[in-house]
Design a protein around this motif. Structure first.
Motif, short mmCIF file in Angstrom:
data_model
loop_
_atom_site.label_atom_id
_atom_site.label_comp_id
_atom_site.label_asym_id
_atom_site.label_seq_id
_atom_site.Cartn_x
_atom_site.Cartn_y
_atom_site.Cartn_z
N ASN A 182 0.83 -1.20 0.00
CA ASN A 182 0.00 0.00 0.00
C ASN A 182 0.87 1.25 0.00
N HIS A 183 0.95 1.93 -1.14
CA HIS A 183 1.80 3.12 -1.24
C HIS A 183 1.27 4.28 -0.39
N SER A 184 -0.06 4.33 -0.20
CA SER A 184 -0.63 5.40 0.63
C SER A 184 -0.20 5.25 2.08
N ASP A 219 1.19 7.43 -9.38
CA ASP A 219 2.37 8.26 -9.14
C ASP A 219 2.17 9.07 -7.86
N GLU A 220 3.03 8.85 -6.89
CA GLU A 220 3.01 9.64 -5.66
C GLU A 220 3.87 10.88 -5.89
N HIS A 273 7.97 12.75 -4.40
CA HIS A 273 9.22 13.15 -5.05
C HIS A 273 9.71 14.47 -4.46
N LEU A 274 8.78 15.33 -4.15
CA LEU A 274 9.14 16.61 -3.55
C LEU A 274 9.63 16.41 -2.11
N TYR A 275 8.98 15.49 -1.39
CA TYR A 275 9.42 15.19 -0.03
C TYR A 275 10.80 14.55 -0.03
N VAL A 276 11.07 13.70 -1.03
CA VAL A 276 12.40 13.09 -1.13
C VAL A 276 13.45 14.19 -1.26
N TRP A 277 13.14 15.20 -2.09
CA TRP A 277 14.07 16.32 -2.27
C TRP A 277 14.31 17.04 -0.95
N ILE A 293 6.70 5.81 -3.62
CA ILE A 293 6.90 6.02 -5.06
C ILE A 293 7.01 4.69 -5.79
N GLN A 294 7.79 3.77 -5.25
CA GLN A 294 8.02 2.48 -5.90
C GLN A 294 6.74 1.64 -5.97
N HIS A 295 6.00 1.57 -4.88
CA HIS A 295 4.78 0.76 -4.88
C HIS A 295 3.68 1.39 -5.71
N ALA A 296 3.64 2.71 -5.75
CA ALA A 296 2.64 3.38 -6.59
C ALA A 296 2.90 3.06 -8.06
N ALA A 297 4.16 3.03 -8.44
CA ALA A 297 4.51 2.74 -9.83
C ALA A 297 4.05 1.35 -10.25
#
Length: 340
Positions: free
Chosen positions: A180-182, A217-218, A222-226, A208-212
């Motif tokens: 569950n990506h959520s 797309d989460e 990606h912004l949080y990763v940054w 991100i990986q599980h959503a893909a």
């Protein structure tokens, strides 16, 4: 009431040949498909003395619970609650959901609807109690349903300010539903609130990986990763990773993602983040976008060392204060950290 021979139809109502002794006639009547009211009328022909023993024994044998005499079943209370909730009768709906669970402790839908409605009314303790009952209701199955109840209870505990309890629940949910990506997104936010950047980064990447895998797309992750990588001192690598993501933005909302990521990478101006139009602020979604945008602007200033400007932006994100934007929640956490 469960009938013994549901396929016999009207034939089951026929009186058996020979001497009637009450017990034989009752067996035939009970066997009738959905004919209980008629059966009750038929029983009136016999004396209490003739019927008390055979009737009592037969009802015990059938496991009779009284519902055929007008009492509602658990599912009927659940359906009634849903209907009342749809009409805005929330208190009456909650009463029906509670009654449904009392009658059938394994009816987890009653716990879910009741808990969600209580939470919407601000009764977080009641919601947590219902979600706890929901976990117990489907505990034996250890299914996705159980995982979602952990997720619901985690959210309610977080709303109450119990971040540790929320984190523990979300972790239990992920044990049962690790795809569950959520859930990874939500747990990443909880690690963020605890200032555990490494754990938050790992969960945002997992989201991100599980959503893909599901074709989703989460993008916000990606912004949080940054942000997490910046906080961990990986500034150059963080910029490179975000720039790579920008080369193929999500189809769901490419302009918003391009604007936010582009702003972080100094490619677009601050104003590109905010809703446009004279009446934009009157719409709830635009308020959400505005709160998230002020959080992003504040984070960029914070990460560049301008704490004073960051605080101003975070305070802007807090307007209106009852907004449910994720950015507003994170802005509140940043303000709390800056105030120390």
């Amino acid at each position: 009431m469960t009938m013994l021979w549901p396929n016999q139809g009207a034939a089951a109502n026929r009186r058996p040949a020979g001497q009637l002794d009450g017990s034989d006639n009752l067996a035939a009547i009970v066997a009738a498909d959905r004919a209980f009211p008629a059966a009750v009328a038929e029983l009136g022909r016999y004396t209490k003395l003739e019927l008390v023993l055979p009737v009592g024994l037969l009802l015990l044998w059938l496991g009779f619970d009284g519902t055929a005499l007008g009492q509602q079943t658990a599912k009927e209370y659940l359906e009634s609650g849903l209907a009342k909730q749809g009409q805005g009768q929330n208190d009456a709906a909650i009463a029906d959901y509670d009654r449904a669970h009392e009658l059938d402790p394994k009816l987890f839908d009653a716990c879910r609807h009741g808990g969600e409605l209580k939470r919407s009314k601000g009764d977080l303790d009641g919601a947590i109690a219902d979600f706890t009952k929901g976990i117990a209701a489907c505990q034996e199955a250890k299914s996705i349903h159980t995982a979602f109840f952990y997720g619901l209870r985690s959210s309610a505990r977080h709303s109450k300010g119990d971040v540790d309890g929320a984190l523990a629940d979300m972790s239990e949910g992920l044990k049962l539903y690790p795809e569950n990506h959520s859930f990874f997104h939500a747990r990443g936010i909880l690690f963020y609130l605890k200032r555990d950047w490494k754990s938050a980064l790992a969960d945002f990447r997992s989201a991100i990986q599980h959503a893909a895998k599901w074709g989703a797309d989460e993008e916000v992750c990606h912004l949080y990763v940054w942000i997490m990588r910046k906080r961990l001192g990986e500034s150059e690598s963080a910029n490179e990773e975000l720039a790579l993501y920008l080369e193929s933005p999500p189809k769901s909302d490419p302009r918003r993602v391009a604007a936010t990521a582009g702003y972080m990478l100094d490619r677009v101006p601050e104003k590109s983040l905010f809703p446009r139009g004279s009446n934009a602020m009157s719409h709830w979604w635009d308020d959400v976008m505005r709160c998230n945008a002020w959080y992003v602007v504040g984070m960029k200033h914070l990460l560049s060392g301008d704490e004073a400007r960051a605080m101003e932006c975070f305070k802007e994100s807090m307007k209106p204060s009852d907004n449910m934007a994720e950015g507003q929640m994170l802005a509140k956490a940043e303000l709390k950290a800056l105030a120390k």
